[in-house]
Scaffold this motif. Sequence first.
Motif, short mmCIF file in Angstrom:
data_model
loop_
_atom_site.label_atom_id
_atom_site.label_comp_id
_atom_site.label_asym_id
_atom_site.label_seq_id
_atom_site.Cartn_x
_atom_site.Cartn_y
_atom_site.Cartn_z
N GLY A 80 -56.27 -39.24 -54.56
CA GLY A 80 -55.59 -40.57 -54.36
C GLY A 80 -54.86 -40.98 -55.58
O GLY A 80 -54.67 -40.60 -56.43
N SER A 81 -54.34 -42.21 -55.46
CA SER A 81 -53.40 -42.68 -56.57
C SER A 81 -54.49 -43.26 -57.61
O SER A 81 -55.38 -43.34 -57.32
CB SER A 81 -52.62 -43.80 -56.04
OG SER A 81 -53.22 -44.98 -55.56
N LYS A 83 -54.39 -46.44 -58.16
CA LYS A 83 -54.84 -47.91 -57.57
C LYS A 83 -56.05 -48.29 -57.40
O LYS A 83 -56.27 -49.46 -57.09
CB LYS A 83 -53.78 -48.22 -56.55
CG LYS A 83 -52.34 -47.98 -56.76
CD LYS A 83 -51.31 -48.29 -55.65
CE LYS A 83 -49.78 -48.03 -55.99
NZ LYS A 83 -49.02 -48.56 -54.64
N ARG A 89 -52.21 -46.64 -49.62
CA ARG A 89 -51.25 -45.99 -50.43
C ARG A 89 -50.00 -46.14 -49.59
O ARG A 89 -50.09 -45.47 -48.56
CB ARG A 89 -51.60 -44.68 -50.96
CG ARG A 89 -50.37 -43.95 -51.56
CD ARG A 89 -49.94 -44.26 -52.90
NE ARG A 89 -49.14 -43.19 -53.39
CZ ARG A 89 -47.82 -43.30 -53.40
NH1 ARG A 89 -47.13 -43.88 -52.54
NH2 ARG A 89 -47.31 -42.00 -54.12
#
Length: 134
Positions: A80-81, A83, A89
């Motif tokens: 994943g990112s 964030k 996302r």
Amino acid sequence: MRELIKEAIVDLKKTDGFIYVTAEGKKIELHEAAARGIAVTPVNPKDEVIKKLEAAGLFLTDSKFVNELNDLISVLSGSGSSKGAGKRRSFSDSEKNKIVEEWKKVEAAGKKTKAAFAREIGVGYQTFINWLKS
């Protein structure tokens, strides 16, 4: 570091809720201490684990540190990112197009399923299928 983490897990999984230490600070099993007549002090393993981890630079009671550590793990694992876990996302149209183009190359090579590819890029399977249809 790995051994420290393994030891922390073992200490936290103790069934009676405490670890026992001698006057010198060495861990000892309660039955062994009783058999040898050694005085022990019960210690909450969570407190001891936190002290040991903090001494090694892992501040797991600091939420900011934990968030940064989770972000690092996420980025390194490609899951994943950066964030943060649990946040959606958003992908731009150009990103979606690049991903679909990459899938076409992977599909031509016959190396992965759509589901495996979607997991690898951190997108839900149905979302990925929708991108392929559009």
